[in-house]
Scaffold this motif. Structure first.
Motif, short mmCIF file in Angstrom:
data_model
loop_
_atom_site.label_atom_id
_atom_site.label_comp_id
_atom_site.label_asym_id
_atom_site.label_seq_id
_atom_site.Cartn_x
_atom_site.Cartn_y
_atom_site.Cartn_z
N ARG A 26 -14.98 59.82 26.37
CA ARG A 26 -14.32 60.81 25.51
C ARG A 26 -14.27 60.32 24.06
O ARG A 26 -14.60 61.07 23.13
CB ARG A 26 -12.91 61.09 26.02
N ARG A 28 -16.18 58.09 22.70
CA ARG A 28 -17.55 58.00 22.18
C ARG A 28 -18.03 59.36 21.71
O ARG A 28 -18.66 59.49 20.64
CB ARG A 28 -18.47 57.45 23.28
N GLU A 29 -17.75 60.41 22.48
CA GLU A 29 -18.20 61.74 22.08
C GLU A 29 -17.42 62.25 20.88
O GLU A 29 -17.94 63.02 20.07
CB GLU A 29 -18.04 62.70 23.27
N PRO A 34 -21.32 65.27 20.99
CA PRO A 34 -21.53 65.48 22.42
C PRO A 34 -22.81 64.81 22.91
O PRO A 34 -23.81 64.73 22.20
CB PRO A 34 -21.62 67.00 22.54
N LEU A 35 -22.77 64.31 24.14
CA LEU A 35 -23.93 63.70 24.78
C LEU A 35 -24.72 64.75 25.54
O LEU A 35 -24.20 65.80 25.90
CB LEU A 35 -23.47 62.60 25.75
N ASP A 37 -25.74 66.11 28.66
CA ASP A 37 -25.05 65.90 29.94
C ASP A 37 -25.36 66.96 30.98
O ASP A 37 -24.57 67.18 31.89
CB ASP A 37 -23.55 65.85 29.70
N GLY A 306 -11.16 66.66 23.84
CA GLY A 306 -12.40 66.22 24.47
C GLY A 306 -12.51 66.64 25.91
O GLY A 306 -13.61 66.94 26.41
N PRO A 328 -28.84 67.06 20.97
CA PRO A 328 -28.22 65.84 20.43
C PRO A 328 -29.15 65.15 19.44
O PRO A 328 -30.35 65.37 19.43
CB PRO A 328 -27.99 64.98 21.68
#
Length: 468
Positions: A26, A28-29, A34-35, A37, A306, A328
């Motif tokens: 969370r 990190r994003e 956003p990653l 995913d 998040g 991304p």
């Protein structure tokens, strides 16, 4: 050669580790955006469960893909090494306290200087910990911060630097970090004082010490009162308490009687046990009890932005088609693997074939034809089906006249992770056409990086029987 299985770094992560990694992902994003995913979300939806469980599953899958799980294991290894360092430091400190308190036996021992050497630092830090507990909402403490710093340094993983802040943030939100680090602090001091006690007993048993008290300003009555005040509680546990005459006489010179030595030694040991070991042992048990209770009640705060954004992705109220998120800034590298959980049967699937090519070929009985994947909807439908019913063998046919771009390689890796064993068939060109050797070499290199076995003809015998 079959594709190599990539097992979890930690096959059975603890509940705290899953929550911890979810908080790390969370943060990190929040900082990096956003990653990518889609696969993690699909697998989390397939596994089911409440939203919190799906978020944890998604975070663990992303952590495995991007290296956070490995960084977590490195951090835990660093934490163990840091704990071992503190363990050795506690043993050395305890021995040093006892030796400093009694000396080499050649000079008399000032009982109150010895007592200050044994308990002075302990009592000051215990008072500081108590004040921080009462006045501060949550505090890691100096020793706790040292342990966290050492853990990160010994991990030797750049991604492990994100783990300690996310762990502290999660624990402080539930107000249990003080109890977890309190276990560390009081355990350290309990071991230090226990080592000091054992060293003290060993020195008293092997050397002859004489005990005195000395003061220029205070008289004998003050020392009698102080000695009795400190020794009254230890006396209830059976430790010796010097009488008034012995205390007054010890202020003039070292008493040669054996009874005086035993009385002062028993008083010193009793004070160390009652005001040193017992408080630390009690606080250690208290912190351990509060930590276990708090850890059992630890949950994700789903009201955080998040996590709120993941609700529709992991528990969608309706399925959407088309592009949902922007691309991304950096895509992860595709990799293959395998699934060995309840896999059975054999499936043949083709990826982006020329519509003019005759497909599928005649298939033996027992082999399922999954058709040709050309669209995002077909890809999602097949992946959902393979998630529910993973095949034992999966054969993927590809047209080597197309370039092996990142999207197609990611699809191959995702399909391979849905089956126990996977092979790739690079189909021969139609009659009258030839393959570009450079492009074919690109395919070979890409499939070798994915660790997928490939051939230039359909291995139907392997697909049917499991062997060539």
């Amino acid at each position: 050669m079959e594709p190599r299985v990539r097992p979890f770094e930690n096959p059975t992560p603890s509940r705290l580790q899953r929550l911890w990694l979810s908080e790390t992902i969370r943060l990190r994003e929040e900082h990096a955006g956003p990653l990518e995913d889609s696969e993690a979300n699909r697998r989390a939806q397939a596994q089911g469960g409440a939203l919190s469980e799906r978020i944890q599953t998604r975070a663990w899958l992303l952590g495995e893909r991007d290296g956070q799980v490995q960084a977590l294991q490195h951090w835990l290894q660093g934490a163990r090494l840091a704990g071992l360092f503190l363990l050795l430091l506690a043993i050395l400190s305890g021995s040093g306290l006892a030796v400093a308190a009694l000396g080499d036996g050649l000079r008399s021992v000032n009982v109150f200087w010895a007592l200050g050497s044994l308990l002075g630092v302990h009592l000051l830090l215990l008072l500081g910990w108590t004040l921080s507990l009462l006045l501060s909402r949550d505090s890691a403490g100096a020793l706790g911060l040292v342990w966290l710093w050492l853990s990160a340094k010994l991990a030797r993983d750049a991604q492990a630097a994100q783990l300690a802040p996310s762990l502290l943030l999660m624990l402080q939100r539930q107000r249990i970090s003080r109890w977890g680090l309190g276990v560390l602090v009081h355990g350290f001091w309990l071991l230090t004082l226990l080592t000091a006690l054992l060293t003290l007993l060993a020195l008293l048993a092997t050397r002859r010490y004489g005990f005195v008290w000395e003061s220029t300003l205070l008289g004998g009555d003050s020392f009698i009162a102080l000695t009795h005040a400190l020794g009254s509680l230890p006396a209830l546990l059976g430790f010796s308490l010097p009488d008034a005459e012995l205390i007054r006489a010890s202020g003039d010179s070292v008493l040669a009687s054996e009874q005086a030595r035993l009385s002062w030694a028993g008083w010193l040991v009793g004070v160390l046990v009652v005001y040193g070991l017992l408080p630390r042992a009690g606080l250690l048990l208290l912190c351990l009890w509060r930590w276990q209770r708090g850890q059992a009640a630890l949950t994700l705060d789903l009201s955080l932005p998040g996590y709120s954004l993941l609700r529709e992705r992991l528990q969608p109220s309706s399925e959407r088609l088309g592009i949902c998120d922007a691309a991304p800034a950096q895509l992860h590298q595709a990799h293959a693997g395998s699934s060995v959980v309840d896999s059975q049967g054999a499936v043949l699937v083709a990826v982006e074939l020329d519509p003019q090519r005759s497909w599928p070929p005649p298939l033996p009985n027992g082999i399922s034809d999954a058709g040709v994947i050309d669209s995002r909807e077909q890809r999602k439908q097949l992946l959902d089906q393979l998630s529910r019913f993973p095949p034992a063998r999966l054969l993927i046919a590809c047209d080597p006249r197309r370039s092996p771009d990142r999207g197609s390689l990611a699809l191959l890796g995702e399909l391979a992770r849905s089956a126990a064993a996977t092979r790739i068939c690079l189909l021969p060109p139609p009659p009258g056409e030839t393959l570009d050797s450079a492009r074919l070499d690109d395919w070979y290199r890409a499939l070798e990086q994915l660790e997928l076995q490939h051939s230039n003809s359909l291995p139907l015998s392997w697909l049917e029987h499991g062997h060539d």
